[in-house]
Design a protein around this motif. Structure first.
Motif, PDB file in Angstrom:
ATOM      1  N   ARG A 206      24.338  45.225 -56.515  1.00 44.82           N
ATOM      2  CA  ARG A 206      25.415  45.575 -57.457  1.00 44.82           C
ATOM      3  C   ARG A 206      24.929  46.431 -58.627  1.00 44.82           C
ATOM      4  N   GLU A 207      23.861  47.180 -58.399  1.00 44.24           N
ATOM      5  CA  GLU A 207      23.384  48.149 -59.377  1.00 44.24           C
ATOM      6  C   GLU A 207      23.333  49.523 -58.725  1.00 44.24           C
TER       7      GLU A 207
ATOM      8  N   ARG B   1      32.217  43.550 -66.430  1.00 44.31           N
ATOM      9  CA  ARG B   1      31.254  44.060 -65.451  1.00 44.31           C
ATOM     10  C   ARG B   1      30.875  42.919 -64.515  1.00 44.31           C
TER      11      ARG B   1
ATOM     12  N   GLN C 258      29.425  40.515 -61.852  1.00 46.53           N
ATOM     13  CA  GLN C 258      28.093  40.500 -61.247  1.00 46.53           C
ATOM     14  C   GLN C 258      28.074  39.947 -59.833  1.00 46.53           C
ATOM     15  N   SER C 259      29.227  39.541 -59.317  1.00 43.64           N
ATOM     16  CA  SER C 259      29.259  38.953 -57.977  1.00 43.64           C
ATOM     17  C   SER C 259      30.658  39.074 -57.403  1.00 43.64           C
TER      18      SER C 259
END
Length: 514
Positions: free
Chosen positions: A151-152, A311, A313-314
């Motif tokens: 996820r980056e 934002r 993260q999962s």
């Protein structure tokens, strides 16, 4: 007095100029309240010296004035307007921006290709749960590709290949496109991609597709397959489907393409080049599949502008934010009650899962349904279960694949086994073996959990669940008797017995009574 914050987002694309008006309420709920779309084809209005033609600028000015009036009608507090590849690549870029901004009184940002890739990736990350993959956005004058790992965004690049300028480059007219030209287009796309070596170093990852080309493909495929769910966000396609559709569309004239059900008329002449770009990417990346992302640049700009702290993260955080937004948009039940129902449903599930086997996603489906089961009362309390099912299949929310979304909606709307089967009958093609039985079991658990807080007082502090023969013994820890809950449990006992072969019996632990 409480105020809503309304924001207009204008995307001056190479193929299409789009408007989206977003409303952000003081309780944190957000939604699109108006949209606009104009097929500008800016990339086709470039002179030989790279200047955008004056007529195209005048037409664009009129469109932007129209969009500004729409925004004013909604009382927007701010407008963010951006321009992408066509204006970015124009030799007279600065004079275009000065002219447009002066005419409409709105500052216009020119996004770099890397900006486009970053913002598009952000839109995807806010609305989908993918951990790894290639995020692509095929526009009219450029295609952005980002590599996503954990996820980056690791890499991002913009190529000057889009559905409009590729159509011009390969002189695609109104007649069918020869296979030799398709081959040359594929070769050109892959030559472009080959300039960035990292693109071919991660075979097997999914491609997550943004933009009009991918959305148009999804609509065509769904129409032909008679797909029962009215969602393109999250729709999955294989490489061979893209290849087959490209060859089918290339073999017919533009006039015939424009008559195809599901394909917008203004995309008939550029869909072949757009799909050629998509297929080239799929082959170059050796992708496992392509998944359609219904969100795009405008959504990414909205999140960046209005919700900069969001934002996720999962995948789970995407789902939870979507549920939070839905319950904020339609506040039909006290949050304390919904949390209590969820807690009781999970308690029942955990006890029964020791005896009955469930698929891995079952608990997530139950918890999702528990938070949304009252949403249909926003339409009307009577027949609210039917309204709940309809709303959850036609309201925009994220975080679940299509099949799981369907199951969560059927669990949230469960009223009886017969009604469940009627609801799911049109969607048989999406279901797997055992799904109806699973929905019935989880639906009755949710019914039971709601019955145990029928007074909406959160009187039960803990619940012991025992199975004795064909009895489901429920021992509530409460400081008073629960006559309303007792009646509710008795009223749904038959449905629970149908699904589980168990008859529920509610009692209150006497040592907790005053």
């Amino acid at each position: 007095m409480k105020q809503d914050l309304t924001t207009g987002i204008i995307d001056i694309g190479s193929n299409t100029v789009r408007l989206a008006v977003y409303q952000l309420s003081d309780n944190g709920a957000y939604r699109v309240i108006d949209q606009g779309r104009f097929a500008s084809r800016l990339s086709q209005h470039m002179n030989e010296d790279g200047h955008l033609a004056n007529e195209a600028i005048e037409e664009l000015t009129d469109v932007l004035r129209h969009y500004r009036r729409i925004c004013q009608m909604h009382g927007v507090s701010r407008i963010r307007a951006v321009a992408t590849a066509a204006i970015r690549q124009s030799a007279n870029r600065d004079s275009i921006i000065e002219r447009l901004s002066g005419a409409i009184g709105i500052e216009i940002e020119v996004l770099s290709g890397e900006d486009e890739a970053r913002i598009g990736s952000h839109a995807m990350l806010c609305t989908m749960g993918f951990k790894d993959g290639f995020v692509i956005d095929i526009g009219g004058g450029s295609t952005e590709i980002s590599l996503l790992l954990n996820r980056e965004v690791i890499h991002a690049v913009s190529f000057p290949i889009g559905c409009v300028n590729m159509t011009t480059r390969f002189a695609l007219g109104t007649e069918p496109v020869p296979s030799s030209v398709l081959h040359d287009m594929q070769l050109f796309v892959r030559q472009q991609l080959g300039k960035e070596k990292w693109i071919e170093q991660y075979p097997g990852l999914p491609v997550i597709g943004l933009g009009g080309t991918v959305r148009a493909l999804a609509k065509l495929q769904q129409r032909e397959a008679d797909y029962p769910l009215n969602h393109i966000h999250g729709y999955e396609l294989r490489e061979e489907e893209v290849d087959g559709r490209l060859n089918q569309l290339a073999a017919i004239s533009v006039d015939k393409r424009k008559k195809l059900p599901g394909l917008s008329k203004d995309r008939g002449d550029v869909i072949v080049s757009g799909l050629a770009v998509l297929l080239g990417i799929l082959r170059h990346t050796a992708a496992s599949q392509v998944v359609v992302c219904g969100a795009g640049l405008r959504d990414g700009l909205f999140f960046e502008t209005c919700l900069p702290q969001f934002r996720p993260q999962s995948a789970e955080s995407v789902l939870q934010e979507s549920i939070r937004n839905l319950t904020a948009l339609y506040p039909t039940a006290p949050e304390d009650h919904l949390n209590q129902v969820r807690m009781l449903a999970v308690t029942l599930y955990e006890r029964l899962s020791a005896k009955y086997s469930f698929p891995p996603q079952a608990r997530r489906l139950l918890e999702t349904a528990a938070k949304l089961y009252r949403i249909g009362t926003a339409i009307d309390y009577n027949n609210s279960a039917e309204h709940t099912f309809y709303m959850l299949l036609h309201t925009h929310w994220n975080g679940l694949p299509h099949r799981e979304m369907l199951l969560a909606a059927s669990i949230a709307a469960f009223a009886s086994a017969g009604q469940l089967k009627r609801n799911l009958a049109p969607f048989r093609a999406l279901l797997s073996e055992g799904d109806i039985e699973l929905a019935a079991r989880l639906g009755t658990l949710l019914q039971l959990a709601a019955a145990l807080d029928r007074s909406e007082a959160q009187a039960i502090s803990a619940l012991d669940v025992l199975i004795s023969g064909n009895k489901l013994l429920l021992i509530a820890h409460a400081d008073h008797l629960l006559p309303v809950e007792q009646m509710e449990v008795e009223s749904i006992a038959k449905e629970i017995k149908k699904a589980w072969g168990l008859t529920p019996k509610l009692s209150v632990a006497t040592k907790f009574l005053r």
